[in-house]
Design a protein around this motif. Structure first.
Motif, short mmCIF file in Angstrom:
data_model
loop_
_atom_site.label_atom_id
_atom_site.label_comp_id
_atom_site.label_asym_id
_atom_site.label_seq_id
_atom_site.Cartn_x
_atom_site.Cartn_y
_atom_site.Cartn_z
N VAL A 52 -55.05 -42.68 45.40
CA VAL A 52 -55.01 -43.81 44.48
C VAL A 52 -56.43 -44.30 44.24
CG1 VAL A 52 -54.12 -46.14 44.08
CG2 VAL A 52 -52.77 -44.54 45.41
N GLN A 53 -56.73 -44.65 43.00
CA GLN A 53 -58.03 -45.20 42.69
C GLN A 53 -57.86 -46.39 41.75
OE1 GLN A 53 -60.27 -42.12 40.77
NE2 GLN A 53 -59.35 -42.46 38.80
N TYR A 54 -58.92 -47.13 41.57
CA TYR A 54 -58.88 -48.24 40.62
C TYR A 54 -59.65 -47.87 39.37
CZ TYR A 54 -63.50 -49.49 42.45
OH TYR A 54 -64.82 -49.47 42.83
N ILE A 55 -59.25 -48.47 38.26
CA ILE A 55 -59.85 -48.20 36.96
C ILE A 55 -60.48 -49.50 36.46
CG2 ILE A 55 -59.44 -47.42 34.60
CD1 ILE A 55 -58.74 -45.28 36.64
N GLU A 56 -61.78 -49.48 36.21
CA GLU A 56 -62.47 -50.65 35.66
C GLU A 56 -62.40 -50.60 34.14
OE1 GLU A 56 -66.05 -51.83 38.57
OE2 GLU A 56 -66.32 -49.89 37.57
N THR A 57 -62.18 -51.76 33.54
CA THR A 57 -62.12 -51.85 32.08
C THR A 57 -62.92 -53.05 31.59
OG1 THR A 57 -60.13 -53.23 31.99
CG2 THR A 57 -59.79 -50.84 32.05
N LEU A 58 -63.37 -52.96 30.35
CA LEU A 58 -64.03 -54.06 29.67
C LEU A 58 -63.38 -54.27 28.31
CD1 LEU A 58 -67.86 -53.31 30.10
CD2 LEU A 58 -66.54 -55.09 31.26
N SER A 59 -63.26 -55.52 27.92
CA SER A 59 -62.85 -55.87 26.56
C SER A 59 -63.94 -56.75 25.99
CB SER A 59 -61.52 -56.62 26.57
OG SER A 59 -60.48 -55.80 27.02
N LEU A 60 -64.49 -56.33 24.85
CA LEU A 60 -65.58 -57.05 24.21
C LEU A 60 -65.10 -57.53 22.85
CD1 LEU A 60 -68.40 -54.46 24.97
CD2 LEU A 60 -67.92 -56.56 26.22
N SER A 61 -65.27 -58.84 22.60
CA SER A 61 -64.80 -59.38 21.32
C SER A 61 -65.78 -60.42 20.77
CB SER A 61 -63.41 -60.01 21.48
OG SER A 61 -63.45 -61.08 22.39
N HIS A 62 -65.79 -60.51 19.45
CA HIS A 62 -66.61 -61.46 18.71
C HIS A 62 -66.00 -61.57 17.31
CE1 HIS A 62 -70.14 -63.12 16.60
NE2 HIS A 62 -70.50 -63.57 17.79
N SER A 63 -66.13 -62.71 16.68
CA SER A 63 -65.53 -62.88 15.35
C SER A 63 -66.16 -61.97 14.29
CB SER A 63 -65.63 -64.35 14.91
OG SER A 63 -66.98 -64.72 14.75
N LYS A 64 -67.38 -61.52 14.50
CA LYS A 64 -68.04 -60.61 13.56
C LYS A 64 -67.73 -59.14 13.83
CE LYS A 64 -70.34 -63.49 10.94
NZ LYS A 64 -70.14 -63.56 9.49
N PHE A 65 -67.09 -58.84 14.95
CA PHE A 65 -66.69 -57.45 15.24
C PHE A 65 -65.51 -57.08 14.34
CE2 PHE A 65 -68.15 -57.04 19.98
CZ PHE A 65 -69.46 -57.25 19.59
N THR A 66 -65.43 -55.81 13.96
CA THR A 66 -64.30 -55.35 13.16
C THR A 66 -63.05 -55.19 14.00
OG1 THR A 66 -65.02 -53.06 13.47
CG2 THR A 66 -65.75 -54.18 11.46
N LYS A 67 -63.23 -55.09 15.33
CA LYS A 67 -62.11 -54.97 16.25
C LYS A 67 -62.57 -55.41 17.64
CE LYS A 67 -62.96 -50.22 17.74
NZ LYS A 67 -62.36 -48.92 18.00
N THR A 68 -61.61 -55.61 18.53
CA THR A 68 -61.95 -55.84 19.93
C THR A 68 -62.11 -54.50 20.60
OG1 THR A 68 -60.73 -57.93 19.97
CG2 THR A 68 -61.16 -56.89 22.09
N TYR A 69 -63.20 -54.32 21.29
CA TYR A 69 -63.45 -53.04 21.97
C TYR A 69 -62.85 -53.09 23.36
CZ TYR A 69 -66.48 -51.66 18.20
OH TYR A 69 -66.96 -51.31 16.97
#
Length: 166
Positions: free
Chosen positions: A18-35
């Motif tokens: 078993v391992q863990y998975i790191e994730t990031l969510s990056l958002s801004h009103s000028k971004f075309t999408k949330t990454y």
């Protein structure tokens, strides 16, 4: 911030199965999408803390977590490799609205599809400093320093408090 018992066990014993998975969510009103990105080599779908299913794209990044000390200042250091032209253009677009920070959510999951975050609530920080070159984006995300904050936070003016005028 509560870490699940299973994640604590993985941190302590580092099992092979078993391992863990790191994730990031990056958002801004000028971004075309949330990454939504994961540092794993595969694309993953996980539920967020609100029960919404999110697909995290495989994208190499490195995170240095904030120190746990009494300074009250938390800084998350992020390095995103092979960012690409689109992400660079999104950062340039975010510069058009400098008073709004880029929001960064750091979540950790178990390597089980459709699982929930193992840290509740997820670490939510604002990106305050960004530098980029042809291949890499380096950023520092911080949380407001509550220990160094002035008290009281309200400014007493004559307009709001006419009894102050002499």
């Amino acid at each position: 911030m509560t870490i699940s018992a299973k994640l604590k066990e993985i941190y302590a014993s580092a099992p092979n199965d078993v391992q863990y998975i790191e994730t990031l969510s990056l958002s801004h009103s000028k971004f075309t999408k949330t990454y939504h990105v994961t540092s794993d080599m595969a694309q993953w779908s996980f539920f967020d803390e609100n029960g919404k299913l999110i697909t995290f794209e495989s994208h190499p990044f490195k995170v240095v977590l904030p120190k746990r000390d009494t300074s009250g200042n938390q800084e998350l250091t992020i390095s995103i490799a092979n960012a690409g032209l689109l992400m660079m253009q999104e950062l340039e677009a975010a510069q058009l609205k400098p008073d709004e920070p880029i929001v960064c959510l750091y979540r950790v999951y178990l390597d089980v599809p459709n699982s929930y975050p193992q840290i509740d609530p997820p670490l939510s920080l604002s990106i305050t400093d960004v530098s980029a070159d042809a291949n890499t984006i380096n950023a520092t995300a911080t949380r407001f320093d509550v220990l160094s904050r002035a008290f009281p936070t309200e400014v007493y003016t004559i307009e709001d408090f006419p009894g102050l005028e002499r």
